[in-house]
Design a protein around this motif. Structure first.
Motif, PDB file in Angstrom:
ATOM      1  N   LEU A  29     -21.136 -28.956  -6.655  1.00 16.70           N
ATOM      2  CA  LEU A  29     -20.722 -27.922  -7.585  1.00 16.70           C
ATOM      3  C   LEU A  29     -19.826 -26.923  -6.849  1.00 16.70           C
ATOM      4  O   LEU A  29     -19.897 -26.794  -5.634  1.00 16.70           O
ATOM      5  N   HIS A  30     -19.018 -26.185  -7.595  1.00 16.92           N
ATOM      6  CA  HIS A  30     -18.055 -25.272  -6.979  1.00 16.92           C
ATOM      7  C   HIS A  30     -18.273 -23.850  -7.477  1.00 16.92           C
ATOM      8  O   HIS A  30     -18.612 -23.634  -8.642  1.00 16.92           O
ATOM      9  N   ASP A  31     -18.059 -22.872  -6.577  1.00 20.39           N
ATOM     10  CA  ASP A  31     -18.181 -21.480  -6.991  1.00 20.39           C
ATOM     11  C   ASP A  31     -17.089 -21.168  -8.004  1.00 20.39           C
ATOM     12  O   ASP A  31     -16.089 -21.877  -8.121  1.00 20.39           O
ATOM     13  N   ILE A  32     -17.272 -20.076  -8.740  1.00 19.17           N
ATOM     14  CA  ILE A  32     -16.399 -19.778  -9.871  1.00 19.17           C
ATOM     15  C   ILE A  32     -14.933 -19.659  -9.481  1.00 19.17           C
ATOM     16  O   ILE A  32     -14.045 -20.146 -10.177  1.00 19.17           O
ATOM     17  N   ASN A  33     -14.653 -19.023  -8.332  1.00 15.42           N
ATOM     18  CA  ASN A  33     -13.255 -18.849  -7.929  1.00 15.42           C
ATOM     19  C   ASN A  33     -12.589 -20.188  -7.630  1.00 15.42           C
ATOM     20  O   ASN A  33     -11.477 -20.466  -8.082  1.00 15.42           O
ATOM     21  N   SER A  34     -13.280 -21.022  -6.864  1.00 15.28           N
ATOM     22  CA  SER A  34     -12.743 -22.336  -6.537  1.00 15.28           C
ATOM     23  C   SER A  34     -12.614 -23.197  -7.790  1.00 15.28           C
ATOM     24  O   SER A  34     -11.615 -23.900  -7.986  1.00 15.28           O
ATOM     25  N   PHE A  35     -13.625 -23.129  -8.641  1.00 11.49           N
ATOM     26  CA  PHE A  35     -13.632 -23.941  -9.859  1.00 11.49           C
ATOM     27  C   PHE A  35     -12.405 -23.651 -10.713  1.00 11.49           C
ATOM     28  O   PHE A  35     -11.644 -24.550 -11.079  1.00 11.49           O
ATOM     29  N   TYR A  36     -12.188 -22.380 -11.045  1.00 15.64           N
ATOM     30  CA  TYR A  36     -11.093 -22.060 -11.960  1.00 15.64           C
ATOM     31  C   TYR A  36      -9.726 -22.196 -11.297  1.00 15.64           C
ATOM     32  O   TYR A  36      -8.733 -22.496 -11.969  1.00 15.64           O
ATOM     33  N   GLU A  37      -9.666 -21.994 -10.005  1.00 13.42           N
ATOM     34  CA  GLU A  37      -8.402 -22.226  -9.314  1.00 13.42           C
ATOM     35  C   GLU A  37      -7.999 -23.684  -9.432  1.00 13.42           C
ATOM     36  O   GLU A  37      -6.830 -24.001  -9.680  1.00 13.42           O
ATOM     37  N   ARG A  38      -8.980 -24.581  -9.299  1.00  9.24           N
ATOM     38  CA  ARG A  38      -8.665 -26.008  -9.344  1.00  9.24           C
ATOM     39  C   ARG A  38      -8.523 -26.535 -10.774  1.00  9.24           C
ATOM     40  O   ARG A  38      -7.749 -27.461 -11.030  1.00  9.24           O
ATOM     41  N   VAL A  39      -9.253 -25.933 -11.711  1.00  9.29           N
ATOM     42  CA  VAL A  39      -9.129 -26.358 -13.108  1.00  9.29           C
ATOM     43  C   VAL A  39      -7.792 -25.935 -13.693  1.00  9.29           C
ATOM     44  O   VAL A  39      -7.260 -26.596 -14.579  1.00  9.29           O
ATOM     45  N   GLY A  40      -7.227 -24.804 -13.173  1.00  9.95           N
ATOM     46  CA  GLY A  40      -5.875 -24.498 -13.598  1.00  9.95           C
ATOM     47  C   GLY A  40      -5.574 -23.087 -14.026  1.00  9.95           C
ATOM     48  O   GLY A  40      -4.594 -22.858 -14.729  1.00  9.95           O
ATOM     49  N   GLU A  41      -6.365 -22.079 -13.600  1.00 15.85           N
ATOM     50  CA  GLU A  41      -6.101 -20.728 -14.085  1.00 15.85           C
ATOM     51  C   GLU A  41      -4.782 -20.166 -13.569  1.00 15.85           C
ATOM     52  O   GLU A  41      -4.224 -19.237 -14.141  1.00 15.85           O
ATOM     53  N   GLU A  42      -4.263 -20.696 -12.468  1.00 14.78           N
ATOM     54  CA  GLU A  42      -2.944 -20.279 -11.979  1.00 14.78           C
ATOM     55  C   GLU A  42      -1.864 -21.298 -12.343  1.00 14.78           C
ATOM     56  O   GLU A  42      -0.743 -21.228 -11.853  1.00 14.78           O
ATOM     57  N   GLY A  43      -2.225 -22.247 -13.189  1.00 17.07           N
ATOM     58  CA  GLY A  43      -1.283 -23.290 -13.575  1.00 17.07           C
ATOM     59  C   GLY A  43      -1.248 -24.461 -12.615  1.00 17.07           C
ATOM     60  O   GLY A  43      -0.433 -25.378 -12.772  1.00 17.07           O
ATOM     61  N   ASN A  44      -2.149 -24.444 -11.619  1.00 15.45           N
ATOM     62  CA  ASN A  44      -2.194 -25.533 -10.626  1.00 15.45           C
ATOM     63  C   ASN A  44      -3.337 -26.478 -10.972  1.00 15.45           C
ATOM     64  O   ASN A  44      -4.465 -26.281 -10.531  1.00 15.45           O
ATOM     65  N   ASP A  45      -3.067 -27.475 -11.762  1.00 13.32           N
ATOM     66  CA  ASP A  45      -4.104 -28.412 -12.175  1.00 13.32           C
ATOM     67  C   ASP A  45      -4.380 -29.412 -11.058  1.00 13.32           C
ATOM     68  O   ASP A  45      -3.498 -30.160 -10.651  1.00 13.32           O
ATOM     69  N   ASP A  46      -5.622 -29.422 -10.582  1.00 10.99           N
ATOM     70  CA  ASP A  46      -5.995 -30.368  -9.528  1.00 10.99           C
ATOM     71  C   ASP A  46      -6.005 -31.777 -10.111  1.00 10.99           C
ATOM     72  O   ASP A  46      -6.791 -32.066 -11.019  1.00 10.99           O
TER      73      ASP A  46
END
Length: 613
Positions: A481-498
């Protein structure tokens, strides 16, 4: 707190953390008939088909308002606990704060100039208003008896000043969004091309006229900023310095029922009665807002050290339902958890979704099968004792005029899931119990989920196991599982879809405005599934059209949209949620409703000198 569309996305992100930590926020919506209070909640069971399920609760069995009908004491004092393991940030201004914790202090000494009706649309409060025939111009009239706590009247200049602060190029807060950009002339002011906002006109001391470029029904559902800022008190401070100024952090000034007396930075705020409050004399003589660590919430309530708290974990309710000195209130929350499927990426240059027709999760039947494979009703009961329950649409039931209860969505049916997968060509070709893709190649689906709290990991494991039982190999992103900051960064909150992520579990707070385009529109960054279609575009546009000022028309549009999202399955909702609010039995006139609805916060009081223990 009145959450409007100007904070929807920011607070939605905050809520995702709250959900991951299995906490229950005070932010609420909708209404229920008042039920019996006191001990009537103890040992509640859910009745189904004549059978009762012990330990399973229904939010409908909770009262919305305190049952104590005694007259409040004239000199009553109350302690309000804000549950957090971090110090208060202490940015005590409606335009400048960013954390929900600070709001729990602000709401006692400041408030909106407008109230809300049952559908969360603006109605007359400290100001009345008229709307032009073309729905573009709103004329507000502030009542004569509305004053700041230093005795100065709240003026149209004060309300306009709040727009000049938020729209300023040096503004440091999080409020400036499309609802502000919709004001005529705001962008010119924001970019420095003009020193005036042409869409704001101060007609006289108490009258403010606002003109918008794009008239939508969402303007009255939170699309208009409803807070004033005392211009005479703050205008000498540069906008860039406001958030750190002493007048904001140590000596804030508001127009609400209580005024700040003293502050222990990061820990507590003492407030006293504002005798000049426009609604009437506040019931309490003194109010203390203090920080409460999550580990001691129950103890603080039991010992009467706090009369009430802003949040209480629903998963802890069964173990504390028999707390003898408190009454538990409850309400439906404006929120849901969901599973999302990655169907494309974000085009940063165009600022829009870029669908990928070759994505791993592009088969609609694969997505629908994954919905049929999970028992969300069981998740709500096992992990939340019925205080979260299976969701069928992406509009929550707190929005009673818009929620389509009759939309039929997939419910737990693993055999149906297997049938859909077979028909779609996902077959187990080597007999190992795991399905291959349509080309007969190994199929592994990577699942991103957040860490936090006792329920996060077992729920993620349950979903993975449920999908395995229908033959799908689903693995956690990076095996954890990932902490909230890492999770949303990778899911795409900055437009960077992992590109490693195929599916994810998220959560949204929907806010008062029912408009879902900020989460599912083609130009919405927070449309993390990256779903777009012409039909979706049209329905979202229709829901904001001039025709949509007609409630029946808008209801029809959003029912069609809810059905479309069930049919297309870019995401599927898992559970709706409730809030549970414990209050000491000496408390009177308190509701699990919103602060801009009756009973209002100024009516909150206590019937006994000391807390019931």
């Amino acid at each position: 707190m009145r959450k409007t569309n100007w904070t929807k996305l920011f607070l939605a992100m905050m809520l995702a953390l709250v959900l991951a930590l299995a906490a229950c926020s005070k932010d609420s919506g909708g209404s229920k008939e008042k039920a019996d209070g006191g001990d009537s909640n103890k040992g509640k069971t859910e009745q189904k088909g004549g059978e009762s399920e012990e330990g399973i609760y229904s939010i409908e069995d909770f009262p919305l308002v305190t049952s104590n009908n005694a007259e409040p004491l004239e000199d009553g004092e109350l302690t309000y606990g804000v549950v957090t393991d971090s110090p208060f940030q202490g940015t005590l201004n409606t335009a400048l704060y960013s954390g929900a914790v600070d709001w729990e202090t602000i709401k006692w000494f400041d408030e909106a100039l407008l109230d809300a009706d049952a559908d969360f649309n603006y109605k007359e409060g400290a100001a009345s208003f008229e709307v032009s025939d073309d729905k573009k111009t709103y004329t507000f009239k502030i009542k004569d008896n509305v004053n700041w706590q230093d005795g100065k009247p709240v003026t149209a200049e004060d309300w306009a000043y709040s727009f000049y602060v938020i729209g300023h190029k040096d503004y440091t807060g999080v409020r400036y969004d499309d609802s502000f950009r919709n004001i005529k002339g705001m962008e010119e002011y924001h970019t420095g091309k003009s020193d005036k906002i042409s869409g704001l006109e101060v007609v006289d001391d108490k009258t403010l006229k606002m003109t918008f470029m794009d008239p939508t029904p969402s303007l009255l559902a939170g699309g208009i900023w409803p807070y004033a800022i005392p211009k005479h008190y703050l205008e000498d401070i540069p906008v860039k310095d406001l958030a750190k100024s002493e007048k904001v952090r140590k000596k804030p000034l508001g127009m609400g029922p209580y005024k700040v007396e003293s502050i222990v930075p990061g820990e507590s705020v003492v407030l006293t009665r504002n005798e000049d409050y426009w609604r009437g004399k506040p019931a309490l003589a003194k109010l203390t807002v203090k920080r409460v660590d999550p580990s001691v919430v129950v103890k603080e309530l039991e010992q009467g050290k706090v009369d009430m708290v802003d949040s209480f974990p629903t998963d802890q309710y069964p173990d504390n339902a028999d707390m003898k000195n408190v009454e538990f209130l409850g309400n439906i929350d404006m929120a849901y958890t969901y599973i999302g499927f990655k169907l494309g990426t974000w085009d940063k240059k165009k600022g829009e979704v870029k669908p990928n027709p070759d994505c791993k999760m592009c088969d609609k039947n694969l997505r629908k099968a994954m919905w049929y494979a999970v028992d969300n009703d069981a998740v709500g009961k096992k992990f939340y004792h019925g205080l979260r329950w299976s969701a069928n649409t992406l509009i929550d039931p707190a929005h009673k005029s818009w929620y389509a209860e009759d939309v039929e969505a997939p419910t737990y049916d693993p055999e149906k899931a297997k049938q859909l997968l077979e028909e779609a060509g996902f077959k187990d070709t080597d007999g190992d119990g795991i399905r291959e893709d349509k080309d007969g190649k190994p199929l592994t689906i990577t699942f991103a989920s957040m860490s936090g709290g006792d329920t996060a990991e077992p729920i993620a494991k349950y979903y993975i196991q449920a999908w395995k039982q229908v033959g799908l190999n689903v693995e956690l992103l990076d095996g954890k599982l990932h902490d909230i900051n890492s999770f949303y960064e990778r899911v795409g909150e900055e437009g960077n879809d992992d590109p490693k992520i195929d599916i994810y579990q998220g959560a949204w707070s929907t806010g008062t405005d029912v408009d879902p385009s900020g989460l599912y529109g083609r130009n919405a960054l927070f449309n993390f599934s990256r779903y777009a279609s012409e039909e979706n575009d049209k329905l979202l546009e229709d829901g904001l059209s001039l025709e949509a000022f007609d409630t029946a028309y808008r209801q029809k549009v959003y029912k069609e949209w809810q059905q479309l999202m069930v049919d297309e399955v870019p995401v599927f909702p898992t559970v709706f949620r409730s809030i549970v609010v414990p209050v000491n039995k000496r408390v009177v006139n308190y509701s699990a409703e919103w602060e801009d609805k009756e009973p209002f916060l100024y009516q909150l009081g206590v019937s006994e000198k000391e807390p019931v223990k």
